[in-house]
Design a protein around this motif. Sequence first.
Motif, PDB file in Angstrom:
ATOM      1  N   SER A   1       0.882  -1.263  -0.002  1.00  0.00           N
ATOM      2  CA  SER A   1      -0.048   0.000  -0.173  1.00  0.00           C
ATOM      3  C   SER A   1       1.006   1.242  -0.078  1.00  0.00           C
ATOM      4  O   SER A   1       1.963   1.280   0.718  1.00  0.00           O
ATOM      5  N   ARG A   2       0.475   2.131  -0.571  1.00  0.00           N
ATOM      6  CA  ARG A   2       1.306   3.495  -0.727  1.00  0.00           C
ATOM      7  C   ARG A   2       0.510   4.597   0.106  1.00  0.00           C
ATOM      8  O   ARG A   2       1.086   5.690   0.441  1.00  0.00           O
ATOM      9  N   THR A   3      -0.478   4.157   0.721  1.00  0.00           N
ATOM     10  CA  THR A   3      -1.376   5.130   1.610  1.00  0.00           C
ATOM     11  C   THR A   3      -1.483   4.790   3.121  1.00  0.00           C
ATOM     12  O   THR A   3      -1.579   5.606   3.848  1.00  0.00           O
ATOM     13  N   LEU A   4      -1.320   3.358   3.411  1.00  0.00           N
ATOM     14  CA  LEU A   4      -1.643   2.945   4.642  1.00  0.00           C
ATOM     15  C   LEU A   4      -0.304   3.413   5.572  1.00  0.00           C
ATOM     16  O   LEU A   4       0.666   3.186   5.268  1.00  0.00           O
ATOM     17  N   PRO A   5      -0.545   4.119   6.993  1.00  0.00           N
ATOM     18  CA  PRO A   5       0.657   4.121   7.697  1.00  0.00           C
ATOM     19  C   PRO A   5       1.328   2.939   8.212  1.00  0.00           C
ATOM     20  O   PRO A   5       0.474   1.782   8.079  1.00  0.00           O
ATOM     21  N   PRO A   6       2.617   2.921   8.826  1.00  0.00           N
ATOM     22  CA  PRO A   6       3.014   1.837   9.324  1.00  0.00           C
ATOM     23  C   PRO A   6       1.993   0.973  10.255  1.00  0.00           C
ATOM     24  O   PRO A   6       1.471   1.621  10.993  1.00  0.00           O
ATOM     25  N   ALA A   7       2.054  -0.450  10.117  1.00  0.00           N
ATOM     26  CA  ALA A   7       1.279  -0.948  11.353  1.00  0.00           C
ATOM     27  C   ALA A   7       1.833  -1.192  12.445  1.00  0.00           C
ATOM     28  O   ALA A   7       3.040  -0.972  12.872  1.00  0.00           O
ATOM     29  N   ALA A   8       1.109  -1.266  13.618  1.00  0.00           N
ATOM     30  CA  ALA A   8       1.527  -1.494  15.122  1.00  0.00           C
ATOM     31  C   ALA A   8       1.830  -2.747  15.365  1.00  0.00           C
ATOM     32  O   ALA A   8       2.477  -2.924  16.290  1.00  0.00           O
ATOM     33  N   GLU A   9       1.170  -3.807  14.683  1.00  0.00           N
ATOM     34  CA  GLU A   9       1.598  -4.976  14.978  1.00  0.00           C
ATOM     35  C   GLU A   9       3.044  -5.537  14.388  1.00  0.00           C
ATOM     36  O   GLU A   9       3.263  -5.325  13.152  1.00  0.00           O
ATOM     37  N   PRO A  10       3.849  -6.215  15.006  1.00  0.00           N
ATOM     38  CA  PRO A  10       5.298  -6.430  14.553  1.00  0.00           C
ATOM     39  C   PRO A  10       5.193  -7.553  13.464  1.00  0.00           C
ATOM     40  O   PRO A  10       6.151  -7.516  12.679  1.00  0.00           O
ATOM     41  N   GLU A  11       4.061  -8.229  13.257  1.00  0.00           N
ATOM     42  CA  GLU A  11       3.881  -9.510  12.216  1.00  0.00           C
ATOM     43  C   GLU A  11       3.463  -8.880  10.832  1.00  0.00           C
ATOM     44  O   GLU A  11       3.174  -9.592   9.907  1.00  0.00           O
ATOM     45  N   VAL A  12       2.983  -7.197  10.934  1.00  0.00           N
ATOM     46  CA  VAL A  12       2.474  -6.782   9.799  1.00  0.00           C
ATOM     47  C   VAL A  12       3.460  -5.810   9.505  1.00  0.00           C
ATOM     48  O   VAL A  12       3.541  -4.826  10.173  1.00  0.00           O
ATOM     49  N   GLU A  13       3.919  -5.724   8.008  1.00  0.00           N
ATOM     50  CA  GLU A  13       4.556  -4.738   7.385  1.00  0.00           C
ATOM     51  C   GLU A  13       4.005  -4.139   6.290  1.00  0.00           C
ATOM     52  O   GLU A  13       3.559  -4.867   5.406  1.00  0.00           O
ATOM     53  N   ILE A  14       3.680  -2.802   6.172  1.00  0.00           N
ATOM     54  CA  ILE A  14       3.180  -2.019   5.235  1.00  0.00           C
ATOM     55  C   ILE A  14       4.316  -1.794   4.011  1.00  0.00           C
ATOM     56  O   ILE A  14       5.337  -1.249   4.615  1.00  0.00           O
ATOM     57  N   VAL A  15       4.234  -2.237   2.985  1.00  0.00           N
ATOM     58  CA  VAL A  15       5.416  -1.879   2.095  1.00  0.00           C
ATOM     59  C   VAL A  15       4.607  -1.255   0.974  1.00  0.00           C
ATOM     60  O   VAL A  15       3.759  -1.137   0.340  1.00  0.00           O
ATOM     61  N   SER A  16       5.537  -0.148   0.497  1.00  0.00           N
ATOM     62  CA  SER A  16       5.355   0.834  -0.347  1.00  0.00           C
ATOM     63  C   SER A  16       6.143   0.660  -1.587  1.00  0.00           C
ATOM     64  O   SER A  16       6.043   1.629  -2.424  1.00  0.00           O
ATOM     65  N   THR A  17       6.903  -0.240  -1.592  1.00  0.00           N
ATOM     66  CA  THR A  17       7.881  -0.269  -2.774  1.00  0.00           C
ATOM     67  C   THR A  17       7.451  -1.068  -3.917  1.00  0.00           C
ATOM     68  O   THR A  17       6.233  -1.608  -3.676  1.00  0.00           O
ATOM     69  N   ASP A  18       8.086  -1.114  -4.875  1.00  0.00           N
ATOM     70  CA  ASP A  18       7.705  -2.083  -5.952  1.00  0.00           C
ATOM     71  C   ASP A  18       7.561  -3.554  -5.760  1.00  0.00           C
ATOM     72  O   ASP A  18       8.595  -4.119  -5.010  1.00  0.00           O
ATOM     73  N   PRO A  19       6.424  -4.021  -5.940  1.00  0.00           N
ATOM     74  CA  PRO A  19       6.084  -5.447  -5.306  1.00  0.00           C
ATOM     75  C   PRO A  19       7.230  -6.448  -5.826  1.00  0.00           C
ATOM     76  O   PRO A  19       7.415  -7.467  -5.191  1.00  0.00           O
ATOM     77  N   VAL A  20       7.642  -6.483  -7.270  1.00  0.00           N
ATOM     78  CA  VAL A  20       8.150  -7.429  -7.676  1.00  0.00           C
ATOM     79  C   VAL A  20       9.659  -7.344  -7.205  1.00  0.00           C
ATOM     80  O   VAL A  20      10.077  -8.513  -6.935  1.00  0.00           O
ATOM     81  N   GLU A  21      10.226  -6.314  -7.144  1.00  0.00           N
ATOM     82  CA  GLU A  21      11.593  -6.155  -6.596  1.00  0.00           C
ATOM     83  C   GLU A  21      11.611  -6.634  -5.096  1.00  0.00           C
ATOM     84  O   GLU A  21      12.550  -7.635  -4.637  1.00  0.00           O
ATOM     85  N   PHE A  22      10.578  -6.225  -4.437  1.00  0.00           N
ATOM     86  CA  PHE A  22      10.369  -6.596  -2.976  1.00  0.00           C
ATOM     87  C   PHE A  22      10.168  -8.334  -2.992  1.00  0.00           C
ATOM     88  O   PHE A  22      11.096  -8.954  -2.071  1.00  0.00           O
ATOM     89  N   VAL A  23       9.361  -8.891  -3.535  1.00  0.00           N
ATOM     90  CA  VAL A  23       9.326 -10.302  -3.573  1.00  0.00           C
ATOM     91  C   VAL A  23      10.363 -11.202  -4.018  1.00  0.00           C
ATOM     92  O   VAL A  23      10.879 -12.001  -3.416  1.00  0.00           O
ATOM     93  N   ARG A  24      11.203 -10.694  -4.946  1.00  0.00           N
ATOM     94  CA  ARG A  24      12.464 -11.190  -5.431  1.00  0.00           C
ATOM     95  C   ARG A  24      13.314 -11.281  -4.339  1.00  0.00           C
ATOM     96  O   ARG A  24      13.979 -12.111  -3.973  1.00  0.00           O
ATOM     97  N   GLU A  25      13.566 -10.076  -3.606  1.00  0.00           N
ATOM     98  CA  GLU A  25      14.303 -10.196  -2.360  1.00  0.00           C
ATOM     99  C   GLU A  25      13.895 -10.967  -1.388  1.00  0.00           C
ATOM    100  O   GLU A  25      14.825 -11.850  -0.689  1.00  0.00           O
ATOM    101  N   LEU A  26      12.674 -10.993  -1.165  1.00  0.00           N
ATOM    102  CA  LEU A  26      12.019 -11.522  -0.130  1.00  0.00           C
ATOM    103  C   LEU A  26      12.449 -13.304  -0.347  1.00  0.00           C
ATOM    104  O   LEU A  26      12.508 -13.926   0.625  1.00  0.00           O
ATOM    105  N   LYS A  27      12.173 -13.574  -1.829  1.00  0.00           N
ATOM    106  CA  LYS A  27      12.521 -15.062  -1.883  1.00  0.00           C
ATOM    107  C   LYS A  27      13.786 -15.561  -1.808  1.00  0.00           C
ATOM    108  O   LYS A  27      14.137 -16.794  -1.338  1.00  0.00           O
ATOM    109  N   ARG A  28      14.880 -14.513  -1.721  1.00  0.00           N
ATOM    110  CA  ARG A  28      16.084 -15.040  -1.406  1.00  0.00           C
ATOM    111  C   ARG A  28      16.472 -15.017   0.191  1.00  0.00           C
ATOM    112  O   ARG A  28      17.643 -15.417   0.569  1.00  0.00           O
ATOM    113  N   ARG A  29      15.577 -14.388   0.973  1.00  0.00           N
ATOM    114  CA  ARG A  29      15.651 -14.468   2.376  1.00  0.00           C
ATOM    115  C   ARG A  29      15.533 -15.902   2.859  1.00  0.00           C
ATOM    116  O   ARG A  29      14.733 -16.870   2.285  1.00  0.00           O
ATOM    117  N   PRO A  30      16.428 -16.247   4.012  1.00  0.00           N
ATOM    118  CA  PRO A  30      15.947 -17.747   4.564  1.00  0.00           C
ATOM    119  C   PRO A  30      14.503 -17.828   4.938  1.00  0.00           C
ATOM    120  O   PRO A  30      14.036 -16.873   5.544  1.00  0.00           O
TER     121      PRO A  30
END
Length: 193
Positions: free
Chosen positions: A92-121
């Motif tokens: 989302s480009r409009t939601l504020p940061p989430a208060a819950e630690p298990e929720v992260e609001i991401v405003s960057t490019d989804p494709v690049e973010f997911v590519r990087e996420l797939k490389r994480r353990p």
Amino acid sequence: MRKLVYYVASTLDGFIAAPDGSPDFLRLDADVAAHLAANWSQTLPTFTHPQFGIDEPAGRFDALVMGRATYDPALKIGVTSPYAHLKQYVFSRTLPPAAEPEVEIVSTDPVEFVRELKRRPGRDIWLCGGGQLAGQLLPEVDELIIKLNPYVIGSGIPLADRGFDPRRFDLVGTRPFDSGVVILHYARPTEVG
């Protein structure tokens, strides 16, 4: 490397929700509900686990990605972490940061973010929806698991909202139910050469 798995309910004509975004017309019959609770408990919202008899959800995922429209129904009922048992990335480009630690609001490019996420353990990543996000991420989808419902609705939110760009997936499994639902499991073809 982790896989991105698009696990979603769809109609026969390829829609995941009504034009207003509601999936309420899709019934959850007892045979399918029992299968989901036993085999896909991680894909059921945390607050529904008691009604399904789920103490500890099991499965292949430790994270999910979803679009703002998929997240909104939970927010409307006051649930700010619908899948608290998973790390949740909401685009989302409009939601504020989430208060819950298990929720992260991401405003960057989804494709690049997911590519990087797939490389994480970690374990596999569930693409929860919706159609616009799935359209953007389709080139990154490793598996497509469709709960095909016996409805034709004519219009709504498409399975993957994107321009004409054919992508082939190979059928690797099917599971029909007496209620008429069929779970179709597809995988991206293995590249040869």
